[in-house]
Design a protein around this motif. Structure first.
Motif, PDB file in Angstrom:
ATOM      1  N   GLY A  20     -70.338-116.951 -92.004  1.00 13.08           N
ATOM      2  CA  GLY A  20     -69.682-117.129 -90.721  1.00 13.08           C
ATOM      3  C   GLY A  20     -68.448-116.288 -90.526  1.00 13.08           C
ATOM      4  N   ALA A  21     -67.996-115.577 -91.557  1.00 10.71           N
ATOM      5  CA  ALA A  21     -66.807-114.735 -91.408  1.00 10.71           C
ATOM      6  C   ALA A  21     -67.077-113.575 -90.464  1.00 10.71           C
ATOM      7  N   GLU A  22     -68.344-113.198 -90.288  1.00 12.41           N
ATOM      8  CA  GLU A  22     -68.699-112.127 -89.390  1.00 12.41           C
ATOM      9  C   GLU A  22     -69.469-112.720 -88.226  1.00 12.41           C
ATOM     10  N   THR A  23     -69.019-112.468 -87.016  1.00 10.53           N
ATOM     11  CA  THR A  23     -69.666-112.987 -85.827  1.00 10.53           C
ATOM     12  C   THR A  23     -70.643-111.967 -85.273  1.00 10.53           C
ATOM     13  N   GLU A  24     -71.436-112.432 -84.306  1.00 15.90           N
ATOM     14  CA  GLU A  24     -72.383-111.522 -83.657  1.00 15.90           C
ATOM     15  C   GLU A  24     -71.648-110.392 -82.964  1.00 15.90           C
ATOM     16  N   GLN A  25     -70.469-110.667 -82.441  1.00 21.38           N
ATOM     17  CA  GLN A  25     -69.674-109.639 -81.775  1.00 21.38           C
ATOM     18  C   GLN A  25     -69.276-108.531 -82.738  1.00 21.38           C
ATOM     19  N   ASP A  26     -69.010-108.906 -83.996  1.00 18.52           N
ATOM     20  CA  ASP A  26     -68.630-107.908 -84.992  1.00 18.52           C
ATOM     21  C   ASP A  26     -69.774-106.957 -85.303  1.00 18.52           C
ATOM     22  N   LEU A  27     -71.001-107.424 -85.155  1.00 20.79           N
ATOM     23  CA  LEU A  27     -72.159-106.668 -85.610  1.00 20.79           C
ATOM     24  C   LEU A  27     -72.823-105.918 -84.466  1.00 20.79           C
ATOM     25  N   MET A  28     -72.021-105.178 -83.737  1.00 18.84           N
ATOM     26  CA  MET A  28     -72.515-104.360 -82.638  1.00 18.84           C
ATOM     27  C   MET A  28     -72.191-102.894 -82.912  1.00 18.84           C
ATOM     28  N   TRP A  29     -72.982-102.037 -82.282  1.00 19.82           N
ATOM     29  CA  TRP A  29     -72.650-100.623 -82.302  1.00 19.82           C
ATOM     30  C   TRP A  29     -71.421-100.410 -81.419  1.00 19.82           C
ATOM     31  N   HIS A  30     -70.351 -99.919 -81.993  1.00 16.55           N
ATOM     32  CA  HIS A  30     -69.137 -99.637 -81.241  1.00 16.55           C
ATOM     33  C   HIS A  30     -69.098 -98.133 -80.958  1.00 16.55           C
ATOM     34  N   LEU A  31     -69.365 -97.780 -79.721  1.00 10.63           N
ATOM     35  CA  LEU A  31     -69.414 -96.372 -79.348  1.00 10.63           C
ATOM     36  C   LEU A  31     -68.035 -95.749 -79.459  1.00 10.63           C
ATOM     37  N   ARG A  32     -67.990 -94.551 -80.009  1.00 12.25           N
ATOM     38  CA  ARG A  32     -66.740 -93.825 -80.179  1.00 12.25           C
ATOM     39  C   ARG A  32     -66.826 -92.488 -79.466  1.00 12.25           C
ATOM     40  N   LYS A  33     -65.685 -92.039 -78.992  1.00  8.35           N
ATOM     41  CA  LYS A  33     -65.645 -90.715 -78.398  1.00  8.35           C
ATOM     42  C   LYS A  33     -65.823 -89.678 -79.495  1.00  8.35           C
ATOM     43  N   ILE A  34     -66.709 -88.736 -79.246  1.00 11.84           N
ATOM     44  CA  ILE A  34     -67.067 -87.730 -80.243  1.00 11.84           C
ATOM     45  C   ILE A  34     -66.299 -86.434 -79.967  1.00 11.84           C
ATOM     46  N   PRO A  35     -65.719 -85.817 -81.010  1.00  4.60           N
ATOM     47  CA  PRO A  35     -65.089 -84.496 -80.825  1.00  4.60           C
ATOM     48  C   PRO A  35     -66.107 -83.473 -80.331  1.00  4.60           C
ATOM     49  N   ARG A  36     -65.633 -82.430 -79.728  1.00  5.06           N
ATOM     50  CA  ARG A  36     -66.501 -81.368 -79.216  1.00  5.06           C
ATOM     51  C   ARG A  36     -66.520 -80.205 -80.203  1.00  5.06           C
ATOM     52  N   LEU A  37     -67.714 -79.750 -80.534  1.00  6.93           N
ATOM     53  CA  LEU A  37     -67.892 -78.530 -81.312  1.00  6.93           C
ATOM     54  C   LEU A  37     -68.426 -77.454 -80.383  1.00  6.93           C
ATOM     55  N   VAL A  38     -67.744 -76.347 -80.336  1.00  7.78           N
ATOM     56  CA  VAL A  38     -68.119 -75.265 -79.436  1.00  7.78           C
ATOM     57  C   VAL A  38     -68.398 -74.022 -80.268  1.00  7.78           C
ATOM     58  N   ARG A  39     -69.564 -73.413 -80.028  1.00  6.34           N
ATOM     59  CA  ARG A  39     -69.882 -72.171 -80.732  1.00  6.34           C
ATOM     60  C   ARG A  39     -68.927 -71.071 -80.290  1.00  6.34           C
ATOM     61  N   GLU A  40     -68.378 -70.371 -81.274  1.00  7.15           N
ATOM     62  CA  GLU A  40     -67.453 -69.276 -80.971  1.00  7.15           C
ATOM     63  C   GLU A  40     -68.158 -67.931 -81.035  1.00  7.15           C
ATOM     64  N   ARG A 349     -79.125-101.820 -88.656  1.00 10.96           N
ATOM     65  CA  ARG A 349     -79.668-102.473 -87.470  1.00 10.96           C
ATOM     66  C   ARG A 349     -78.562-103.333 -86.861  1.00 10.96           C
ATOM     67  N   LEU A 350     -78.042-102.880 -85.727  1.00 14.10           N
ATOM     68  CA  LEU A 350     -76.960-103.584 -85.033  1.00 14.10           C
ATOM     69  C   LEU A 350     -77.331-103.791 -83.572  1.00 14.10           C
ATOM     70  N   LYS A 351     -76.548-104.620 -82.910  1.00 16.32           N
ATOM     71  CA  LYS A 351     -76.820-104.963 -81.530  1.00 16.32           C
ATOM     72  C   LYS A 351     -76.144-103.975 -80.591  1.00 16.32           C
ATOM     73  N   GLU A 352     -76.850-103.640 -79.499  1.00 17.20           N
ATOM     74  CA  GLU A 352     -76.277-102.751 -78.500  1.00 17.20           C
ATOM     75  C   GLU A 352     -75.169-103.483 -77.731  1.00 17.20           C
ATOM     76  N   PRO A 353     -74.079-102.809 -77.403  1.00 14.75           N
ATOM     77  CA  PRO A 353     -72.952-103.464 -76.733  1.00 14.75           C
ATOM     78  C   PRO A 353     -73.302-104.038 -75.366  1.00 14.75           C
ATOM     79  N   GLU A 354     -74.175-103.374 -74.612  1.00 13.34           N
ATOM     80  CA  GLU A 354     -74.457-103.768 -73.237  1.00 13.34           C
ATOM     81  C   GLU A 354     -75.800-104.471 -73.093  1.00 13.34           C
ATOM     82  N   GLY A 355     -76.277-105.117 -74.112  1.00 13.25           N
ATOM     83  CA  GLY A 355     -77.567-105.790 -73.990  1.00 13.25           C
ATOM     84  C   GLY A 355     -77.851-106.684 -75.172  1.00 13.25           C
TER      85      GLY A 355
END
Length: 409
Positions: A20-40, A349-355
């Motif tokens: 019970g120390a971990e809730t269903e809310q804890d076990l979700m995919w937390h989307l993060r902003k990804i850095p941009r890689l640009v070909r030079e 295997r984690l739960k989607e944030p919006e569903g």
């Protein structure tokens, strides 16, 4: 696959398996902003020799045991390591330089030990907890159907209709491309079915009927034929469901320069990953990429992966275990694994944030066995390379050809 624990782990939602120390809310995919890689720019390099031994020399690999003493990499060092080589089917090679934008440099995370005992060198620790997947219903179904075999002896995972993620050392030992990688092929698992088809024209019975055989002769021949066919069917049932591989040539291979010789030191283990583009698209369901969460955000701190271990010929082997230690770029764990499973995709295997849907995503690449020096004590682990936001950006760029689809992960 007779162990009931396997079915329990496979079919039960991940959040119900932990306390019970971990809730269903804890076990979700937390989307993060990804850095941009640009070909030079892209430069042409000399053709590789393809003469390296396939076995990686672990004593020349800089893992966390030496990186603890190094300062965090600068932006220019990251850009150098994330620049990448591409080797093509015809044996030519290029180097693509990249620029990194919108990156947040994180402090170096030291290895923390959790009372792991000193062990002898082996990849199966104590009781073998691996499961051979033998039932065709599972072999041909997601997530097991995403596992592939490389002609160089490693495993990999499907991450798009055209791409396979694997370990870099499966095709390059840190100095040169390995023997056999010039004609690299990827084997997709399929089930071999024999028999069960319609009778071919011109068969014995068809020829006999055409000659006008008597009814009695036809009955006798029919009984004999049934007996023969019954024996064949029993043999076919024994063979039905045996696995085989559909082999596809690799069009090109991408490897980060951090592995091929541009990083700090010899072949840092942090960059032991590669992406293979197939010459022909497959029609299987693939596994999406995901940014690796910290261990505390993983169900029970556990990881899962499937590969083709050498000691179980052509069998797909599944395993799961808890992560023992972690750094910014590596997982250290005791998942039972033998040679041949390296390059397997490690997934959660984690739960989607919006569903309400639960989704599996690949969050690391299994690299293999390594000795680690911790405060003067040698300990051995099976190591995996985590997909960090920067690595997500790089692999996503390789897959899509631009960073338009790589904003979040």
């Amino acid at each position: 696959m007779k162990n009931p624990l396997f079915w329990f782990m496979l079919l039960t939602p991940a959040w119900t398996l932990i306390d019970g120390a971990e809730t269903e809310q804890d076990l979700m995919w937390h989307l993060r902003k990804i850095p941009r890689l640009v070909r030079e720019r892209t430069l042409h390099l000399s053709n590789p020799a393809f003469e390296a031994d396939a076995k990686m020399l672990l004593n020349r690999v800089c893992g966390i045991e030496c990186q603890r003493e190094l300062p965090a990499p600068s932006l220019s060092e990251l850009e150098d390591s994330l620049s990448y080589e591409t080797v093509f089917e015809n044996g030519t090679r290029t180097l693509t330089r990249v620029k990194v934008h919108d990156v947040l440099l994180e402090p170096t995370q030291n290895l923390t030990t959790r009372g792991a005992a000193v062990r002898r060198k082996r990849q199966v620790y104590g009781t073998d907890s691996r499961f051979s997947i033998l039932d065709r219903r599972f072999l041909t179904s997601f997530p097991f159907s995403t596992a592939v075999k490389l002609s160089t002896g490693c495993s990999g995972i499907l991450v798009s209709p055209n791409h396979v993620l694997t370990a870099a050392h499966c095709v390059h030992n840190g100095k040169d491309y390995v023997k056999g990688s010039r004609k690299l092929r990827v084997g997709l698992l399929r089930m071999r079915n024999r028999g069960g088809g319609r009778r071919r024209r011109g068969s014995r019975r068809s020829r006999r009927d055409a000659k006008g055989g008597s009814p009695r002769e036809g009955m006798d021949e029919n009984l004999k034929g049934r007996a023969r066919r019954g024996g064949r069917r029993r043999g076919q049932r024994a063979a039905r469901g045996t696995p085989s591989f559909q082999w596809t040539r690799v069009k090109n291979t991408h490897i980060p320069k951090g592995w091929t010789g541009g990083g700090r030191g010899d072949a840092p283990l942090d960059y032991d990953y590669a992406l293979l583009e197939l010459k022909r698209a497959h029609k299987k369901k693939y596994m999406d990429l995901g940014v690796s969460p910290p261990v505390r955000k993983m169900p029970g701190g556990m990881i899962h992966f499937s590969g083709f271990d050498d000691d179980r010929q052509d069998q797909l082997v599944y395993r799961f275990c808890s992560v023992s230690d972690e750094s910014n770029d590596l997982f250290y764990q005791y998942c039972d694994a033998e040679s041949g499973s390296t390059g397997s995709g490690i997934y959660l295997r984690l739960k989607e944030p919006e569903g309400k849907n639960w989704t599996r995503k690949v969050i690391a690449v299994y690299s293999g066995h390594q000795w680690v020096d911790i405060h003067g004590v040698q300990k051995d682990y099976n190591v995996a390379v985590r997909i960090t936001p920067l690595k997500y950006a790089q692999i996503c760029l390789w897959i899509h050809g631009n960073d338009a689809s790589c904003a979040q992960g």
